[in-house]
Scaffold this active site. Structure first.
Site: not given
Ligand code: GLP
Length: 305
Positions: A67, A135, A137, A142
């Site tokens: 993404d 949440n 995702h 989402e």
């Molecule tokens: C973002 C990304 C996800 C990732 C999530 C968790 O929202 N789009 O792909 O898994 O963050 O991030 P973190 O590893 O910093 O908690």
């Protein structure tokens, strides 16, 4: 779904690297799906360290990311493109021409989504690395996203924007939209490696494994995939007590067995009806349906230091 529980980030990086190494040994020109966020950083550090020390090569690897934010330039420090370059790609011998990420600055975002979806279709990942949002995702899918939606423009929730504010000078600068691969596109990978650390992920991890099987927690979609490895630290695994796991497994086995029995009854009734109409036919045996074996959690008990 295999579940390994580790003690800290270093162990998580080492354990996750074993999965990547396995793929690379089998296929030096593997397609690897990468994720951003703080969680996979120990893995990327381990990959960089191993490349330096052991010369593991990524020259033939093709890589793409899940993404990217809409409206953030790939040179911007807050972009996921820059994150990948700074934290991994500049530290291994991957050819940047073999890497891809949605372009959140594209003039025609829908066309960019179509291009990306086509690229993913043509290059199913040999392994897809994933984090998980608070949440539930995965990527930027989402809650309540339809799994069949291909790469699309996602509206980020307030909670997701708050969780990702760290990379921006001001929380108000966190984009409202992102381009993200869809859930079924993620599931098209041959293997999935989901990493989660910290107490803030405990509920999402619990929901992914034990919760209701619906789109309120997008990560539950991973239950459908035949080859998922989940690596958690103790905090992220804190709501998964073994007893609860056993209970959930028993409950699902019981549900599956009840459904199979019901199906057999319906079949039997249909066969009886057919037999009444055509008395020449021999009575059918009641089909004994095999109840699918429940997934077993392989809890890797960490070795004492
Ligand atoms: C973002 C990304 C996800 C990732 C999530 C968790 O929202 N789009 O792909 O898994 O963050 O991030 P973190 O590893 O910093 O908690």
């Amino acid at each position: 779904m295999r579940i390994a529980i580790v003690r800290n980030g270093k162990e998580l990086g080492e354990r996750a690297f074993l999965e990547i190494k396995k793929v690379l040994l089998e296929k030096p020109d593997a397609v690897i799906g990468f994720a951003t966020g703080a969680t996979p950083l120990p893995l990327y550090e381990k990959m960089a360290e191993d490349h330096k020390k052991n010369g593991t090569s990524y020259k033939r690897v093709r890589a793409y990311n899940l993404d990217e934010y809409v409206g953030v330039d790939k040179g911007d420090k807050a972009s996921f493109a820059r994150f990948m370059r700074d934290n991994l790609f500049s530290k291994i011998d991957i050819d940047l021409a073999n890497t891809d990420i949605p372009n959140g600055m594209a003039e025609d975002l829908n066309a960019e989504c179509e291009r990306y979806a086509e690229m993913v279709r043509a290059n199913p990942a040999d392994i897809q690395i994933l984090g998980i949002g608070r949440n539930g995702h995965i990527a930027f899918n989402e809650p309540y996203t339809k799994p069949e939606e291909p790469t699309h423009i996602a509206l980020l929730t307030a909670d997701t924007r708050a969780a990702n504010a760290g990379a921006f000078k001001d929380p108000s600068l966190v984009p409202t939209y992102a381009l993200t691969m869809g859930i079924n596109e993620i599931l098209s990978a041959k293997r999935i490696l989901l990493l989660a650390t910290g107490e803030s992920k405990a509920q999402a991890v619990y929901d992914m494994i034990m919760g209701r099987d619906d789109t309120s927690c997008p990560a539950t979609a991973l239950r459908k995939h035949p080859d998922v490895t989940v690596i958690l630290d103790k905090e992220a695994a804190s709501l998964l007590t073994f007893t609860e796991w056993e209970n959930a497994a028993e409950r699902r086995a019981a549900e599956a067995s009840a459904a199979a029995a019901e199906e057999a009854l319906v079949e039997e009734a249909a066969a009886d009806e057919a037999a009444d109409e055509e008395p020449v036919e021999t009575a059918e045996e009641t089909a004994e349906e095999e109840v699918p074996a429940e997934e077993i959690a392989e809890t890797a008990a960490p070795a004492e230091e």
